[in-house]
Design a protein around this motif. Sequence first.
Motif, PDB file in Angstrom:
ATOM      1  N   SER A  79       0.837  -1.201   0.000  1.00  0.00           N
ATOM      2  CA  SER A  79       0.000   0.000   0.000  1.00  0.00           C
ATOM      3  C   SER A  79       0.871   1.250   0.000  1.00  0.00           C
ATOM      4  N   LEU A  80       1.919   1.231   0.809  1.00  0.00           N
ATOM      5  CA  LEU A  80       2.790   2.401   0.897  1.00  0.00           C
ATOM      6  C   LEU A  80       3.508   2.656  -0.427  1.00  0.00           C
ATOM      7  N   THR A 114     -10.445   4.361   5.848  1.00  0.00           N
ATOM      8  CA  THR A 114     -10.669   3.701   4.561  1.00  0.00           C
ATOM      9  C   THR A 114     -12.039   3.026   4.496  1.00  0.00           C
ATOM     10  N   VAL A 122       0.899   4.057  -3.017  1.00  0.00           N
ATOM     11  CA  VAL A 122       0.488   5.436  -2.742  1.00  0.00           C
ATOM     12  C   VAL A 122       1.659   6.399  -2.970  1.00  0.00           C
ATOM     13  N   ALA A 138      -3.506  10.839  -1.897  1.00  0.00           N
ATOM     14  CA  ALA A 138      -3.140   9.806  -0.931  1.00  0.00           C
ATOM     15  C   ALA A 138      -4.383   9.167  -0.318  1.00  0.00           C
ATOM     16  N   TYR A 165      -6.129   6.876  -2.997  1.00  0.00           N
ATOM     17  CA  TYR A 165      -5.500   5.620  -3.413  1.00  0.00           C
ATOM     18  C   TYR A 165      -5.099   4.735  -2.243  1.00  0.00           C
ATOM     19  N   TRP A 166      -5.011   5.280  -1.049  1.00  0.00           N
ATOM     20  CA  TRP A 166      -4.831   4.436   0.133  1.00  0.00           C
ATOM     21  C   TRP A 166      -6.080   3.553   0.296  1.00  0.00           C
ATOM     22  N   VAL A 224      -2.924   5.993  10.041  1.00  0.00           N
ATOM     23  CA  VAL A 224      -3.480   7.102   9.254  1.00  0.00           C
ATOM     24  C   VAL A 224      -4.087   8.149  10.180  1.00  0.00           C
TER      25      VAL A 224
END
Lengths: 298, 314
Positions: free
Chosen positions: A97-98, B135, A101, A225, A228-229, A276
């Motif tokens: 994921s990192l 999310t 992104v 960010a 797309y995270w 996050v």
Amino acid sequence: MGGPTAPAASAAAAVTPARRTGDEAWEAVFHYALLAFFAAIFLGPLVVMIVSAFKDDELRLLKELGTWKAFVPTAPSLQNFADVFRRMPFHRFLLNSLVVVAGIVGGGLVVNSMIAYALARLRFPGRRLLLSLIVGLIIIPFEGIAVPLLLEVNRLGWIDSYHVQILPFVAHPFSIFLFYQFFIGIPKEFDEAARVDGANRGRIYWSIILPLSRPVIATVSILQALEYWGAFLWPLMVTRGETYRPLTVAMQTFFGQYPRDWGDSMAFATMMTVPVLLVFIAFQRWFIQSLSSSGVKG
Amino acid sequence: MSKEGVMAVRGRATPARRPWPGRGEAVTAWLMSAPALILLVLFMIVPFGLALGFAFSNQRLIPGPLPTRFIGLRNFVRILEDPVFWRSLLNNFAFALVVVPVQSALALFLALLVNARRRFIVAFRAIYFVPTVTTMVVVAVIWTFLLSGDGLVNAILRAVSFGTLGPYQWIEDVRLALPAVMMVSIWQGVGFQMVIYLAGLQDIPAERYEAAQMDGAGRWQQFWHITMPGLRNTHIFVLVATTVLAFKLFTQVEVMTQGGPLNATQTIVRYLFQSGFRELKVGYASAMSVLFVGIVLAISLAQRWLLREEREVA
């Protein structure tokens, strides 16, 4: 409430000064009660998630979910977190994921700001046409091109990789537009001074325009960010095994295994959310500011 | 989009812009545009063109025994005869019809609530925004948990109704599954709109409120005669953005209900994903994509039209 509240109260006070303090106190109590009520609604589910992640006894966890104990870590344990790592390479998904992104945001900043600079501050034939094209592309929703795009990347042999998750999203019409809007607002005198000093256009872009553009860089980075995270549809279509799978798809796969283990699922969700949230808390002031300053202009 | 306005202002500020010495300007411009342009062509324009082409073909994801060929409007005819498509479209409309007004009104209410000058108000703003930075997949998982049979939502309903309501099987119930998805979506998205409304509120000049108070206008009158008209552009932006998001509905549904029960939560995006990706019917899915893009385009054009109306009046 809101803007009119304070002046309205003071206008009333001019007429009846004696009642002023009593009314204002009640108003404050009522206001804070409402604020707290909504705070509970928005934070409650996340508190339950975090608290449940620390409850190892699944039966007890479910029994307590319908009571106030859902908010209290009874017999806290780290077992659920250990279970997640035992069952799945969580760190791999986090890394994926990192990487995705960072690739989208980093590449996007360069590519989108460059074309926006050309559109906003250089004169060339085709400029208006190009600008209309970009503005037009803002409207096309990704969901409408996902299936043919899958066929395209499939033919290219790109399935299950980092670049298939990064490249299609680097150029971002809305980000280009935000950069463009910011760049046309920068006074011409800045680059004219540099021109006199003999700087070329690339140098002006790099050492004059970009350093002035921190607010829009922040906005574009945050928006991209966040988007797309949390991306789900596309990674679900283009990742196969665990190697390139991001957290979102892994979370859903984990969650979809039966029998469901709620404690483990909440531990996964917590590990995915808390970092996050910490970033958000650290930067929340300009986070909200930069979004609100750009949002309406879309 | 106010680019014309801004450019006009700039034009006035620098009336006599001299051309750059040398003739490299166009070359530089195209070189700087090239990377973004190549990516946009490859990953937006080409697939969009493919969608238009495939929509009239029997294209499949993995080449089958039959060659791909032109089949005219057959995909579109089949879509219009497909009850699942109609159900999806209906669900999208129902979702928009409920979520757009409820979420926007709630967002405005919250914005008014956190626009006051009080201690800790910035902290409340941040708290209301927290679901937005969470999310959607995680949000869907948490709410599936809270909405389960003996979960927190049913317990609270039981408590406030003194045992008369529930327990409901939210996600398994044909009548309740879509409302559950709506609730989750509003909870997650309302913070973002609150921030947009907050910005709109802060753009309304304080003098207007002061003048209204001089005329003896009450708070309710001020809200209807100053706040609401002052937020016109914000309203349009919020309404259009929420409507477009309502038609893009996918993640919550895929995680919570997989479109069920009995297609009660099926949506256009999920159905075209299911047809094109799971059932490999690319032609069919592309035709649906074309219809979907058409709907989103219509909504966006409506926004342009509404905003232009405003500018002519002003």
